[in-house]
Design an enzyme around this catalytic site. Structure first.
Site, PDB file in Angstrom:
ATOM      1  N   GLU A   1       0.830  -1.202   0.000  1.00 26.20           N
ATOM      2  CA  GLU A   1       0.000   0.000   0.000  1.00 26.20           C
ATOM      3  C   GLU A   1       0.868   1.257   0.000  1.00 26.20           C
ATOM      4  O   GLU A   1       1.884   1.294   0.680  1.00 26.20           O
ATOM      5  CB  GLU A   1      -0.868  -0.011   1.259  1.00 26.20           C
TER       6      GLU A   1
ATOM      7  N   ARG B   1     -16.038   3.962   3.562  1.00 27.24           N
ATOM      8  CA  ARG B   1     -16.821   5.072   4.087  1.00 27.24           C
ATOM      9  C   ARG B   1     -15.915   6.219   4.482  1.00 27.24           C
ATOM     10  O   ARG B   1     -16.211   7.378   4.185  1.00 27.24           O
ATOM     11  CB  ARG B   1     -17.621   4.613   5.317  1.00 27.24           C
ATOM     12  N   GLY B   2     -14.797   5.942   5.154  1.00 24.80           N
ATOM     13  CA  GLY B   2     -13.965   6.994   5.748  1.00 24.80           C
ATOM     14  C   GLY B   2     -14.320   7.135   7.216  1.00 24.80           C
ATOM     15  O   GLY B   2     -15.435   6.796   7.628  1.00 24.80           O
TER      16      GLY B   2
ATOM     17  N   TYR C   1     -13.025  -6.034   9.513  1.00 26.72           N
ATOM     18  CA  TYR C   1     -12.351  -5.817  10.800  1.00 26.72           C
ATOM     19  C   TYR C   1     -12.356  -7.078  11.665  1.00 26.72           C
ATOM     20  O   TYR C   1     -13.340  -7.347  12.371  1.00 26.72           O
ATOM     21  CB  TYR C   1     -13.057  -4.651  11.524  1.00 26.72           C
TER      22      TYR C   1
ATOM     23  N   HIS D   1     -15.194  -3.452  13.989  1.00 25.17           N
ATOM     24  CA  HIS D   1     -15.076  -2.002  13.774  1.00 25.17           C
ATOM     25  C   HIS D   1     -15.478  -1.283  15.070  1.00 25.17           C
ATOM     26  O   HIS D   1     -16.457  -1.663  15.711  1.00 25.17           O
ATOM     27  CB  HIS D   1     -15.973  -1.573  12.601  1.00 25.17           C
TER      28      HIS D   1
ATOM     29  N   LYS E   1     -22.801  -5.409   2.738  1.00 22.65           N
ATOM     30  CA  LYS E   1     -21.857  -4.728   1.830  1.00 22.65           C
ATOM     31  C   LYS E   1     -21.416  -5.691   0.714  1.00 22.65           C
ATOM     32  O   LYS E   1     -21.342  -5.305  -0.454  1.00 22.65           O
ATOM     33  CB  LYS E   1     -20.657  -4.239   2.664  1.00 22.65           C
TER      34      LYS E   1
ATOM     35  N   LYS F   1       7.362   2.964   2.365  1.00 21.89           N
ATOM     36  CA  LYS F   1       8.764   2.647   2.670  1.00 21.89           C
ATOM     37  C   LYS F   1       9.222   1.499   1.771  1.00 21.89           C
ATOM     38  O   LYS F   1       8.971   0.323   2.087  1.00 21.89           O
ATOM     39  CB  LYS F   1       8.915   2.227   4.139  1.00 21.89           C
TER      40      LYS F   1
HETATM   41  P1  FAD Z   1     -18.537   0.714   6.721  1.00 25.84           P
HETATM   42  O1  FAD Z   1     -18.491  -0.544   5.968  1.00 25.84           O
HETATM   43  O2  FAD Z   1     -19.621   1.678   6.370  1.00 25.84           O
HETATM   44  O3  FAD Z   1     -18.643   0.353   8.272  1.00 25.84           O
HETATM   45  C1  FAD Z   1     -18.486   1.356   9.275  1.00 25.84           C
HETATM   46  C2  FAD Z   1     -19.299   0.954  10.525  1.00 25.84           C
HETATM   47  O4  FAD Z   1     -20.688   1.081  10.239  1.00 25.84           O
HETATM   48  C3  FAD Z   1     -19.097  -0.507  10.953  1.00 25.84           C
HETATM   49  O5  FAD Z   1     -19.172  -0.541  12.361  1.00 25.84           O
HETATM   50  C4  FAD Z   1     -20.287  -1.220  10.333  1.00 25.84           C
HETATM   51  O6  FAD Z   1     -20.630  -2.411  11.016  1.00 25.84           O
HETATM   52  C5  FAD Z   1     -21.358  -0.156  10.463  1.00 25.84           C
HETATM   53  N1  FAD Z   1     -22.432  -0.239   9.460  1.00 25.84           N
HETATM   54  C6  FAD Z   1     -22.292  -0.521   8.153  1.00 25.84           C
HETATM   55  N2  FAD Z   1     -23.491  -0.476   7.533  1.00 25.84           N
HETATM   56  C7  FAD Z   1     -24.401  -0.138   8.489  1.00 25.84           C
HETATM   57  C8  FAD Z   1     -25.810   0.078   8.474  1.00 25.84           C
HETATM   58  N3  FAD Z   1     -26.544  -0.060   7.375  1.00 25.84           N
HETATM   59  N4  FAD Z   1     -26.420   0.425   9.657  1.00 25.84           N
HETATM   60  C9  FAD Z   1     -25.707   0.546  10.799  1.00 25.84           C
HETATM   61  N5  FAD Z   1     -24.359   0.347  10.859  1.00 25.84           N
HETATM   62  C10 FAD Z   1     -23.732   0.015   9.729  1.00 25.84           C
HETATM   63  N6  FAD Z   1      -9.812   5.536   5.328  1.00 25.84           N
HETATM   64  C11 FAD Z   1      -9.528   6.561   4.485  1.00 25.84           C
HETATM   65  O7  FAD Z   1      -9.905   7.710   4.762  1.00 25.84           O
HETATM   66  N7  FAD Z   1      -8.853   6.356   3.297  1.00 25.84           N
HETATM   67  C12 FAD Z   1      -8.445   5.107   2.910  1.00 25.84           C
HETATM   68  O8  FAD Z   1      -7.859   4.964   1.832  1.00 25.84           O
HETATM   69  C13 FAD Z   1      -8.710   4.005   3.785  1.00 25.84           C
HETATM   70  N8  FAD Z   1      -8.351   2.738   3.450  1.00 25.84           N
HETATM   71  C14 FAD Z   1      -8.686   1.691   4.269  1.00 25.84           C
HETATM   72  C15 FAD Z   1      -8.360   0.382   3.885  1.00 25.84           C
HETATM   73  C16 FAD Z   1      -8.667  -0.700   4.710  1.00 25.84           C
HETATM   74  C17 FAD Z   1      -8.314  -2.104   4.268  1.00 25.84           C
HETATM   75  C18 FAD Z   1      -9.302  -0.483   5.958  1.00 25.84           C
HETATM   76  C19 FAD Z   1      -9.611  -1.638   6.866  1.00 25.84           C
HETATM   77  C20 FAD Z   1      -9.657   0.814   6.345  1.00 25.84           C
HETATM   78  C21 FAD Z   1      -9.355   1.902   5.510  1.00 25.84           C
HETATM   79  N9  FAD Z   1      -9.708   3.206   5.857  1.00 25.84           N
HETATM   80  C22 FAD Z   1      -9.419   4.266   5.012  1.00 25.84           C
HETATM   81  C23 FAD Z   1     -10.371   3.477   7.147  1.00 25.84           C
HETATM   82  C24 FAD Z   1     -11.921   3.411   7.034  1.00 25.84           C
HETATM   83  O9  FAD Z   1     -12.388   4.493   6.261  1.00 25.84           O
HETATM   84  C25 FAD Z   1     -12.489   3.458   8.442  1.00 25.84           C
HETATM   85  O10 FAD Z   1     -12.167   2.291   9.147  1.00 25.84           O
HETATM   86  C26 FAD Z   1     -13.975   3.776   8.546  1.00 25.84           C
HETATM   87  O11 FAD Z   1     -14.281   4.097   9.919  1.00 25.84           O
HETATM   88  C27 FAD Z   1     -14.920   2.651   8.147  1.00 25.84           C
HETATM   89  O12 FAD Z   1     -14.910   2.462   6.793  1.00 25.84           O
HETATM   90  P2  FAD Z   1     -15.706   1.200   6.151  1.00 25.84           P
HETATM   91  O13 FAD Z   1     -15.588   1.362   4.700  1.00 25.84           O
HETATM   92  O14 FAD Z   1     -15.257  -0.050   6.768  1.00 25.84           O
HETATM   93  O15 FAD Z   1     -17.205   1.542   6.647  1.00 25.84           O
END
Ligand code: FAD
Length: 293
Positions: free
Chosen positions: A17, A107-108, A148, A152, A168, A275
């Protein structure tokens, strides 16, 4: 090339990455680091995306540049929560026009203010909304999602988190990449539970080589990851000696990867933090293992 083609193979996929910089001046140095990593011919390189789209141009430029210059598959990350539908659609169009086939739909993180606000009028509340947007765009993307093993932080139970993960995947995720973890048993346990929940897509295990003591604190803050005693001892012993810590951190990550592959986890993504030296040493440590079935 679509990543599913690589991730469904029965051999070790090792990917890295990079995260793009926030300024034009830093771009050339990060680009140089990304190109050195690309020179190792990893399975793919992922390029992260600043929350809210602050670094979107750099994500696009870096992913496009790596794909065109090195011919290696790239995975461009895209976040949605702090963006408008118009901004996200515009970015999707740009990624598609640039020939990017693989998108990590995220999501972020939420700001403290967002965590306590009403989400009813947000364009995107969860990553699943972005997955649907990508599907509706008409472009034939291979879509990744985050998962996660240690739950999460916003989910109160693992059951609830896996239920949303399944939604998802059902919306169109072709593969999942995990948050970093330092104890492989957490991943094995998670794999069992998601397979039991009917999630069948390939899972890429995220491994972060910790190469300096400060990174430990930051990694825990960011991910809430559990640190096994074996790992804590290593930081206690070598944390004050940068060279020793780097060697020990890379050895620990290598050991994790070997154990994962020996247990049939074939896809490993290394959070190499721009790195090249870290990527190079991991690649070298696994040189006789890469390519073995
Ligand atoms: P989601 O899948 O939306 O989940 C977030 C939370 O909401 C979880 O607790 C889930 O259970 C809950 N949830 C989901 N759907 C619902 C629903 N319908 N109702 C109620 N709850 C729900 N961040 C950045 O800014 N840039 C990046 O490039 C980046 N890359 C990443 C790469 C990886 C592999 C990982 C693991 C994380 C990365 N992140 C990045 C961080 C990520 O944006 C955060 O962890 C964020 O808080 C959750 O993103 P998600 O896409 O997992 O969200």
């Amino acid at each position: 090339m679509k990543l599913t083609e690589i991730l469904e193979r029965d051999e070790l996929s090792l990917s890295y990455e990079v995260f793009p910089p926030k300024t034009d001046t830093a771009f050339e140095s990060v680009k140089g680091a990304a190109e050195e990593i690309a020179g190792l011919a990893p399975s793919f390189i992922s390029v992260t995306y600043g929350a809210g789209g602050g670094t979107s141009k750099y994500t696009l430029d870096m992913a496009k540049g790596l794909k065109e210059s090195f011919g290696i598959p790239v995975l461009a990350h895209l976040t949605c929560v702090s963006s408008t539908r118009e901004t996200v659609k515009n970015m999707i169009d740009k990624l598609s026009c640039a020939g990017i086939e693989n998108i990590m739909a995220l999501r972020g993180d939420l700001t403290e203010e967002q965590k306590n606000s009403d989400r009813a009028d947000w364009d995107y509340a969860y990553a699943v909304d972005l997955v649907r947007e990508l599907k509706e765009s008409g472009a034939d993307f291979c879509i990744g999602g985050a998962c996660y093993p240690e739950v999460h932080p916003e989910s109160s139970t693992q059951k609830e988190d896996i239920k949303h993960l399944k939604e998802k995947v059902d919306a169109g995720c072709d593969f999942l990449t995990t948050q970093m973890f330092f104890d492989n048993n957490l991943l094995y346990n998670f794999m069992y539970k998601i397979r039991e929940a009917g999630i069948r897509v390939p899972v890429v295990a995220g491994i972060m080589p910790i190469t300096n003591a400060n990174q430990v604190k930051r990694a825990i803050e960011l991910s809430g990851s559990f640190m096994p005693q074996r790992f804590k001892s290593l930081v206690d012993k070598f944390g004050e000696y940068p060279d020793a810590m780097m060697q020990a951190g890379i050895a620990y990550a290598t050991d994790q990867i070997i154990d994962l592959y020996a247990n049939n986890i074939t896809n490993v993504h290394v959070y190499s933090m721009n790195k090249p030296e870290v990527a190079r040493q991991i690649h070298r440590n696994l040189s006789n293992i890469i390519g073995k079935k």
